[in-house]
Design an enzyme around this catalytic site. Structure first.
Site, mmCIF file in Angstrom:
data_model
loop_
_atom_site.group_PDB
_atom_site.id
_atom_site.type_symbol
_atom_site.label_atom_id
_atom_site.label_comp_id
_atom_site.label_asym_id
_atom_site.label_seq_id
_atom_site.Cartn_x
_atom_site.Cartn_y
_atom_site.Cartn_z
ATOM 1 N N THR A 168 0.807 -1.217 0.000
ATOM 2 C CA THR A 168 0.000 0.000 0.000
ATOM 3 C C THR A 168 0.843 1.271 0.000
ATOM 4 O O THR A 168 0.332 2.343 -0.289
ATOM 5 C CB THR A 168 -0.892 0.022 1.253
ATOM 6 O OG1 THR A 168 -0.052 -0.243 2.382
ATOM 7 C CG2 THR A 168 -1.972 -1.029 1.182
ATOM 8 N N THR B 74 0.501 7.186 -4.067
ATOM 9 C CA THR B 74 0.150 5.908 -3.430
ATOM 10 C C THR B 74 -1.340 5.876 -3.068
ATOM 11 O O THR B 74 -1.976 4.831 -3.146
ATOM 12 C CB THR B 74 1.016 5.648 -2.175
ATOM 13 O OG1 THR B 74 0.956 6.789 -1.333
ATOM 14 C CG2 THR B 74 2.455 5.369 -2.546
ATOM 15 N N GLU C 292 -9.499 0.873 1.813
ATOM 16 C CA GLU C 292 -10.700 0.091 1.523
ATOM 17 C C GLU C 292 -11.832 0.843 0.826
ATOM 18 O O GLU C 292 -12.639 0.239 0.122
ATOM 19 C CB GLU C 292 -11.192 -0.566 2.820
ATOM 20 C CG GLU C 292 -10.273 -1.708 3.204
ATOM 21 C CD GLU C 292 -10.377 -2.133 4.658
ATOM 22 O OE1 GLU C 292 -11.050 -3.114 4.916
ATOM 23 O OE2 GLU C 292 -9.775 -1.467 5.529
HETATM 24 MO MO1 MOS Z 1 -8.701 -5.191 5.701
HETATM 25 S S1 MOS Z 1 -10.198 -6.381 4.958
HETATM 26 O O1 MOS Z 1 -9.322 -4.593 7.148
HETATM 27 O O2 MOS Z 1 -7.258 -6.060 5.679
#
Ligand code: MOS
Length: 752
Positions: free
Chosen positions: A482, A648, A719
């Protein structure tokens, strides 16, 4: 308070600060050159290889296991099954700091709860020999019919034991029945989402080795400290005796918490007194490391003619495993609580126990399937009302959190609708379904809202300023791909006022300060806060050394008059009065100055409701003869607080959208109901999007200044990108065809 950052109006408005810049990944070169060592790649002397034997039945018990042929197979060191495996203790629950979703401890009894369940492990001197020997193990079973079809078990659905994303399984706000009675228009539909698997590029992999009572584990995990605690309790040794290391992760998405292969590798290493490496096969990635649960959701909306919602009801079922394996609730109603301003709301979630492995977190657990249902229903309502889908959402905009009765810490959803609509060209949409064409193709445009909460977890960090003026910061968080390693260095660099190249961040090792699970999009908020605090504390120590020293140009100057920029520590009003970290430390003859910081967040005292928001826009082109859906354009606009690194962050949004397009059109795990076995347990038949499936994706940010979420002001970006995507695509499909698909994925057969 907000400004827009985007592909074209971007971005680097950070001046000489590192935060806010599109800085390249600090580990990019290591990764593309292959120098980055993932958990399975750490060389260990005298390594041996473990291969897990999986059950071929889904329900019953093992009658006999014959390992004789396998044991005499070349290179085999040992075979562990429930017949000879040492006893292990129960694993700590997640709430108690454990990392395992499964509560079943491997190899302790003969019971089989799901197909592919681990029933043994073969240890040999090479992976190939272990794999071959595993095929020689003969197992007989007492088989019972597997129960794997959720649809057939509705009557047996049970109330979840635990809360559902912090709420009881059944909730009521206002008077939903009355609200519905007052409605002029109603939508009442059922939406389903299938089981999905994470399928990160890197499979789960663990290397375990013992030195006496000390255990070291290289594991692909997003929770090093959770794995440490779990192993310590399972093996009955102090936590300090266990070290868990994970420097790089090749994708996680929620599945890389802790699964049985970790305990099995440690058990096998103890048994053979040799280091054991255990890498799951792609096929095993489908059977023993979790998945997103199947859901069946009923959404009922009641609204006045003007579009105002009078009631929302969201009920349904999802599956979990057998009680002995554990319980997991996919919290699909989570966002329904706070998304729209309906005075009346009812939610209810039930669980169906199946002979399947336990489901787990998968990118935006809850919001991903839940927003598909809710945002599809909103779209259906917009057609009933002949109201533009964005206008319907604006009319029901929640100005405060309707469930918590709290103001938002910040919310820029309206700005996201506006920006997304502009960039996407929403105004070019003819509202009539099946009205837009490109030659023989049907064209559709759809939109949906996106949202994800701001979570914060306790975290600790250490900062060290070295005599050469560089710095190293430490916390056992995780680089899941990430950009954590990069962004953390940016945070520390700005505190110190040094170029980002002068800061190194070390992570992924329980010898470092404790960090929480890298989940819930909470790493920046949690670890970032700890790291900023530690760096500030270390900086303050250096400053103190200067202020107390008559030889320093900063002698006696109050802290508030000092600035830290361009590698200099200086008097704001007279910048020539300056020092560097180097001069201060050298004069004191110090090699380094170090400080720690504990970040804690008082959730009980929260005075604001904290969430990210966004708007997703999809354009599809559909072949009317073959039902093939292609996403031709996708635009997302997001408000996630302060953007630490535009590059990113944008990549996270694009990744989320790609995964959302997969969810909309492709992903589905198919189980054979006769045998309880997953049929498509490979990437040839479990379809994830490839380049040809993905159009140019545009992701924009409405940047927010939010002093409430955490001292950094970042809300988290991991997310939210996936939320609302499947609904935006499904809504575009309806707009193109006039056909509403309430069952994901939207495969061609459903459109014919
Ligand atoms: Mo995430 S599904 O909280 O790694």
């Amino acid at each position: 308070m907000s400004q827009t950052l985007g592909k074209n109006n971007n971005a680097d408005n950070a001046g000489n600060k590192a935060v806010g810049k599109s800085i390249n990944r600090v580990d990019g070169r290591l990764k593309v050159t292959g120098a980055a060592r993932y958990s399975a790649e750490i060389p260990v002397e005298k390594i041996t290889y473990g291969v897990i034997i999986g059950s071929t039945i889904a329900h019953g018990r093992i009658k006999s296991i014959d390992t004789r042929a396998a044991e005499s197979s070349p290179g085999v060191l040992a075979i562990l099954t429930h017949l000879n495996a040492p006893k292990l203790r129960p694993m700590p629950a997640l709430a108690a700091g454990g990392a395992a979703l499964e509560s079943r401890v491997p190899l302790q009894d003969a019971f089989i709860y799901h197909s592919g369940q681990n029933i043994g492990v073969v240890i040999a001197d090479t992976f190939e020999r272990a794999t071959h020997a595993a095929t020689l193990v003969r197992v007989t079973y007492e088989e019972q019919p597997p129960v794997v079809e959720m649809e057939r078990q509705r009557a047996k659905a049970v109330v979840p034991k635990e809360k559902v994303a912090g709420k009881p399984p059944d909730t009521v706000r206002g008077n939903p029945a009355q609200g519905l009675a007052q409605a002029d228009v109603r939508v009442e539909e059922t939406y389903t989402t299938p089981t999905e698997h994470h399928n990160p590029m890197e499979p789960h992999a663990t290397t375990a080795m013992w030195e006496g009572e000390r255990l070291t584990v290289y594991d692909a995990t997003q929770y090093t400290f959770g794995v440490r605690k779990t192993l310590a309790e399972t093996f009955g040794i102090p936590e300090d005796n266990v070290r868990v290391v994970c420097h790089f992760i090749g994708g996680a998405f929620g599945c890389k918490t802790m699964w049985s292969q970790v305990s099995l590798a440690a058990l096998a290493a103890r048994y053979t007194r040799r280091p054991v490496k255990l890498i799951l096969t792609r096929e095993q990635m489908f059977t023993m490391v979790g998945h997103r649960a199947q859901t069946e959701q009923q959404v009922t909306l009641g609204a006045k003619r003007d579009g105002h919602l009078t009631a929302i009801m969201h009920k349904g079922i999802s599956h979990t495993s057998q009680a002995e394996v554990g319980e997991f609730v996919e919290p699909y109603t989570v966002a329904t609580h706070m998304m729209y301003a309906s005075p009346n709301l009812q939610t209810s979630q039930r669980l169906v126990r199946l002979n399947k492995g336990i489901p787990t977190y998968m990118r935006a657990p809850g919001e991903a399937p839940g927003m598909y249902a809710l945002e599809s229903a909103l779209d259906e309502l917009s057609y009933e009302l002949r109201l533009d889908p964005i206008e319907l959402r604006l009319r029901n905009h929640a100005d405060t959190d309707p469930d918590e009765n709290l103001p938002w810490s910040s919310k820029s959803l309206k700005e996201c609708y506006k920006l997304g609509a502009e960039k996407f060209g929403w105004s070019r949409r003819n509202p009539t379904p099946r009205s837009m064409r490109d030659g023989r193709y049907l064209i559709g445009m759809g939109m949906a809202s996106a949202t994800y909460p701001v979570y914060r977890f306790p975290a600790t960090a250490r900062a060290r300023i070295l005599q050469d003026g560089s710095a190293v910061v430490y916390s056992s968080t995780h680089e899941m791909g990430t950009g954590t390693a990069t962004v953390m260095a940016q945070v520390a660099a700005d505190v110190l006022g040094v170029p980002v190249e002068r800061v190194r961040f070390e992570l992924g090792d329980t010898d470092l300060p404790r960090a929480p699970v890298s989940g819930g999009s909470a790493t920046m908020a949690s670890v970032g806060t700890a790291l900023q605090g530690a760096t500030q504390a270390a900086r303050a120590k250096v400053l103190e050394l200067a202020r107390m020293d008559t030889r320093s140009p900063l002698y006696g100057i109050p802290e508030t008059e000092i600035a830290f920029e361009n590698g200099q520590i200086f008097l704001k009003s007279e910048p020539t009065k300056s020092e560097t970290y180097e001069t201060v430390l050298k004069r004191q003859n110090l090699q380094q100055v170090e400080a720690n910081f504990d970040a804690k967040f008082d959730e009980a005292q929260k005075k604001f409701s904290m969430h990210s928001f966004g708007a997703q826009f999809a354009e599809v082109r559909i072949d009317p003869d073959f039902g093939e859906v292609r996403v031709t354009r996708f635009t997302g606009a997001f408000a996630t607080g302060r953007i630490m690194n535009f590059k990113t962050a944008r990549s996270q949004m694009i990744g989320g959208i790609v995964m959302g397009i997969g969810m909309a059109l492709l992903e589905e795990t198919v189980t054979d109901s006769r045998f309880g076995r997953i049929v498509n347990r490979n990437l040839g038949e479990y379809h994830v999007p490839v380049n040809a499936d993905i159009p140019a994706i545009e992701a924009y940010f409405v940047e927010e200044t939010d002093p409430h979420v955490n001292p950094i002001g970042a809300k988290g970006v991991g997310e939210i990108g996936i939320t609302g995507v499947a609904a935006a695509v499904a809504n575009a499909v309806y707009h193109a065809t006039g056909k509403r698909i309430r069952e994901l994925p939207i495969t061609p057969d459903k459109l014919l």
